[in-house]
Scaffold this motif. Structure first.
Motif, PDB file in Angstrom:
ATOM      1  N   VAL A   1      38.607  43.863  45.283  1.00  0.00           N
ATOM      2  CA  VAL A   1      37.729  45.019  45.082  1.00  0.00           C
ATOM      3  C   VAL A   1      38.317  46.070  44.145  1.00  0.00           C
ATOM      4  CG1 VAL A   1      36.636  44.706  47.330  1.00  0.00           C
ATOM      5  CG2 VAL A   1      38.635  46.180  47.145  1.00  0.00           C
ATOM      6  N   THR A   2      39.503  45.839  43.600  1.00  0.00           N
ATOM      7  CA  THR A   2      40.151  46.839  42.745  1.00  0.00           C
ATOM      8  C   THR A   2      40.044  46.445  41.281  1.00  0.00           C
ATOM      9  OG1 THR A   2      41.759  47.338  44.488  1.00  0.00           O
ATOM     10  CG2 THR A   2      42.302  48.042  42.237  1.00  0.00           C
ATOM     11  N   PRO A   3      39.305  47.208  40.465  1.00  0.00           N
ATOM     12  CA  PRO A   3      39.282  46.939  39.026  1.00  0.00           C
ATOM     13  C   PRO A   3      40.671  47.214  38.432  1.00  0.00           C
ATOM     14  CG  PRO A   3      37.473  48.386  39.680  1.00  0.00           C
ATOM     15  CD  PRO A   3      38.423  48.324  40.836  1.00  0.00           C
ATOM     16  N   ALA A   4      41.171  46.263  37.675  1.00  0.00           N
ATOM     17  CA  ALA A   4      42.495  46.420  37.072  1.00  0.00           C
ATOM     18  C   ALA A   4      42.606  45.505  35.866  1.00  0.00           C
ATOM     19  CB  ALA A   4      43.598  46.084  38.088  1.00  0.00           C
ATOM     20  N   ALA A   5      43.477  45.878  34.960  1.00  0.00           N
ATOM     21  CA  ALA A   5      43.708  45.041  33.787  1.00  0.00           C
ATOM     22  C   ALA A   5      44.272  43.694  34.214  1.00  0.00           C
ATOM     23  CB  ALA A   5      44.665  45.733  32.831  1.00  0.00           C
ATOM     24  N   PRO A   6      43.888  42.604  33.543  1.00  0.00           N
ATOM     25  CA  PRO A   6      44.460  41.288  33.871  1.00  0.00           C
ATOM     26  C   PRO A   6      45.977  41.319  33.741  1.00  0.00           C
ATOM     27  CG  PRO A   6      42.553  41.042  32.439  1.00  0.00           C
ATOM     28  CD  PRO A   6      42.864  42.515  32.495  1.00  0.00           C
ATOM     29  N   PRO A   7      46.686  40.553  34.547  1.00  0.00           N
ATOM     30  CA  PRO A   7      48.153  40.567  34.528  1.00  0.00           C
ATOM     31  C   PRO A   7      48.696  40.054  33.194  1.00  0.00           C
ATOM     32  CG  PRO A   7      47.330  38.800  35.916  1.00  0.00           C
ATOM     33  CD  PRO A   7      46.160  39.637  35.559  1.00  0.00           C
ATOM     34  N   PRO A   8      49.845  40.558  32.761  1.00  0.00           N
ATOM     35  CA  PRO A   8      50.436  40.113  31.500  1.00  0.00           C
ATOM     36  C   PRO A   8      50.678  38.602  31.494  1.00  0.00           C
ATOM     37  CG  PRO A   8      51.566  42.063  32.337  1.00  0.00           C
ATOM     38  CD  PRO A   8      50.656  41.603  33.422  1.00  0.00           C
ATOM     39  N   GLY A   9      50.352  37.980  30.368  1.00  0.00           N
ATOM     40  CA  GLY A   9      50.605  36.554  30.194  1.00  0.00           C
ATOM     41  C   GLY A   9      49.427  35.658  30.474  1.00  0.00           C
ATOM     42  N   ILE A  10      48.442  36.122  31.272  1.00  0.00           N
ATOM     43  CA  ILE A  10      47.284  35.289  31.564  1.00  0.00           C
ATOM     44  C   ILE A  10      46.342  35.298  30.373  1.00  0.00           C
ATOM     45  CG2 ILE A  10      45.797  37.062  32.610  1.00  0.00           C
ATOM     46  CD1 ILE A  10      45.046  34.940  34.742  1.00  0.00           C
ATOM     47  N   THR A  11      45.708  34.165  30.082  1.00  0.00           N
ATOM     48  CA  THR A  11      44.776  34.091  28.959  1.00  0.00           C
ATOM     49  C   THR A  11      43.345  34.199  29.463  1.00  0.00           C
ATOM     50  OG1 THR A  11      44.495  31.690  29.048  1.00  0.00           O
ATOM     51  CG2 THR A  11      46.373  32.532  27.768  1.00  0.00           C
TER      52      THR A  11
END
Length: 508
Positions: free
Chosen positions: A230-240
């Motif tokens: 439920v938390t909007p957040a930037a995708p984690p580093p390294g994931i495409t």
């Protein structure tokens, strides 16, 4: 009978209802009462659970084996919850809305989606073959059967397979496809057999997962999983974007290709599906399926009945399908996260199907190893069961609808095409199993499902806006369909770029 910008208008006593192009007009009849269809005196909560819920279980069984068991745990195991979980939630919400619109058409006309698509300009000669190609290209690879074969090999031998034993895994996968053939062949009504099989498998696997997660997973990880959803957040580093796209595409079914699993609302008898017929098993009586659907006149009685059917559809899709998909995603992902933390290792595309069983077995003994293998096999088999049957069903339904020659050959009995074609498809999928590892096959399928989101929501907008007035969507439903195009289309564009160029277009 004339057409206006909002769809066809009907005379006072219509006998047919023109919709779209290249297909005969729909027949006309009153909507049945739900009690008539399900053969009960009244529909209370018990009757709804016993008789009404069903098509969503088949779709949920498909869903839990792809995004929920393979791609979700794989992504969370490698990158964590935050920045990944919100993709799961948005995807599940958009796809459930999309399923409603697919099912709306089935319920209002009795025609399954791939047959209805033939009414969209320029006509069935484009849309039926194109829809089949898009669907088959996404699901012909048999990745779920291959994954279930991995688990079944380990159950039989008590160990994971070696590289030089992969052929045995594939042979077991083909054996599981033959089990699907047996389930459908022994049924009196194919859809009902699939419902009952999924009732059993989903009850067992979700029950086991709940107990194991409550016993092993710390509450901090439960909270982290819920918070991630439920938390909007930037995708984690390294994931495409391609990795996220696979997760988005197979959370809660198959994004733009979800229509392939909505045929069961016809066979269940939802709305006008009751007037069209269903596919019976070899043990059942011969039943004819109308090649052209039937819709209803806009009368006070039918408006009231439509509202009742629509409420039942909401229960089946939002309570069972959406709720089950979210629980089905949460439990395997928090369990995978726990295993990653305690083992110090992360899953790979090669070992995701057996990763949890291997490491929990090392920590808690051989009993846990076998228990998790059973869960994994049931999860992946339930998915391949639904997908494999849908590959056969959609081809059968579409050919039966558009080919008078085929209808003459099978003498009004679709089973005479359905079962021989299923055997042919087992051979084809058996060959496709050799193309890649199971999880890689599923990732390809997931991103090809996103391809379908580029056009099929617009097809549904065309069809549903021309239904009888009581059945037409509200304006904001069209907005949700367009959001499906933007969300899933973004991920497909990234997948296509990476597939062609060899590197990610967007990496976070």
């Amino acid at each position: 009978m004339a057409n206006d910008v909002n769809g066809p208008t009907v005379s006072e006593n219509p006998t047919e209802y023109p919709l779209g192009v290249s297909r005969p007009p729909l027949g006309m009849a009153d909507l049945p009462e739900p009690e008539e269809v399900f053969k009960v005196r009244r529909l209370g909560p018990r009757q709804i659970i016993q008789f009404v819920i069903g098509p969503s279980l088949i779709a949920l069984g498909i869903s839990i084996g792809s995004g929920e068991w393979l791609l979700g745990p794989s992504a969370v195991g490698e990158f964590g919850f935050v920045g990944v979980g919100w993709v799961i939630t948005i995807s599940a919400l958009l796809q459930t809305f999309y399923n409603v619109e697919c099912s709306r058409y089935v319920m209002a006309t009795g025609e399954v989606p791939i047959v209805g698509f033939g009414r969209v300009p320029p006509g069935w000669k484009l849309w039926v073959p194109f829809s089949l190609i898009a669907f088959y290209f996404a699901f012909i690879f048999g990745g779920w059967a291959a994954g279930a074969g991995q688990g079944l090999f380990a159950l039989i031998t008590g160990r994971l397979h070696e590289e030089d034993e992969i052929e045995w895994v594939r042979l077991l996968a083909i054996g599981l496809l033959l089990v699907v053939f047996a389930i459908t062949a022994l049924a009196r009504k194919v859809s009902r057999a699939l419902e009952l099989a999924n009732w059993v498998m989903l009850s067992v696997l979700l029950g086991v997962l709940v107990v194991i997660c409550l016993a092993l997973v710390p509450w901090s990880l439960w909270w982290e999983g819920v918070r991630g959803l439920v938390t909007p957040a930037a995708p984690p580093p390294g994931i495409t974007a391609t990795q996220l796209g696979g997760l988005a595409g197979f959370t809660a079914l198959a994004s733009g290709l979800n229509w392939y699993a909505m045929n069961h609302y016809r066979d269940k008898g939802y709305g006008m599906g009751y007037r069209v017929g269903y596919l019976s098993g070899l043990r059942g009586e011969k039943t004819e399926i109308r090649s052209v659907g039937v819709t209803f006149p806009d009368t006070a009685v039918n408006r009231s009945r439509w509202k009742r059917w629509y409420k039942l559809l909401m229960i089946d899709l939002w309570l069972v399908f959406f709720g089950g998909a979210m629980i089905g995603m949460l439990l395997p992902t928090i369990l995978m996260s726990h295993v990653v933390q305690t083992s110090g290792q992360t899953p790979t595309t090669a070992n995701v199907p057996t990763f949890t069983a291997e490491h929990l077995g090392a920590q808690y003994g051989v009993g846990m190893f076998y228990l998790m293998l059973v869960v994994g096999v049931l999860v992946l088999f339930s998915t391949q069961l639904g997908i494999f049957e849908a590959l056969v069903r959609n081809f059968t339904d579409s050919m039966h609808a558009v080919s008078p020659r085929l209808r003459r050959r099978i003498e009004g009995d679709p089973r005479r095409f359905y079962y021989p074609y299923m055997l042919v498809l087992i051979v084809v999928i058996g060959a496709a199993l050799h193309l890649a590892l199971p999880t890689e096959l599923v990732q390809i399928s997931a991103n090809m499902s996103n391809f379908g989101a580029l056009m099929f929501p617009f097809v549904l907008i065309y069809l549903n806006s021309r239904l009888p007035r009581p059945a037409r969507p509200r304006p904001w439903h069209y907005v949700i369909l367009v959001l499906n195009v933007g969300f899933f289309g973004f991920f497909f564009v990234n997948f296509a770029y990476e597939f062609i160029v060899g590197e990610a277009l967007v990496q976070f």
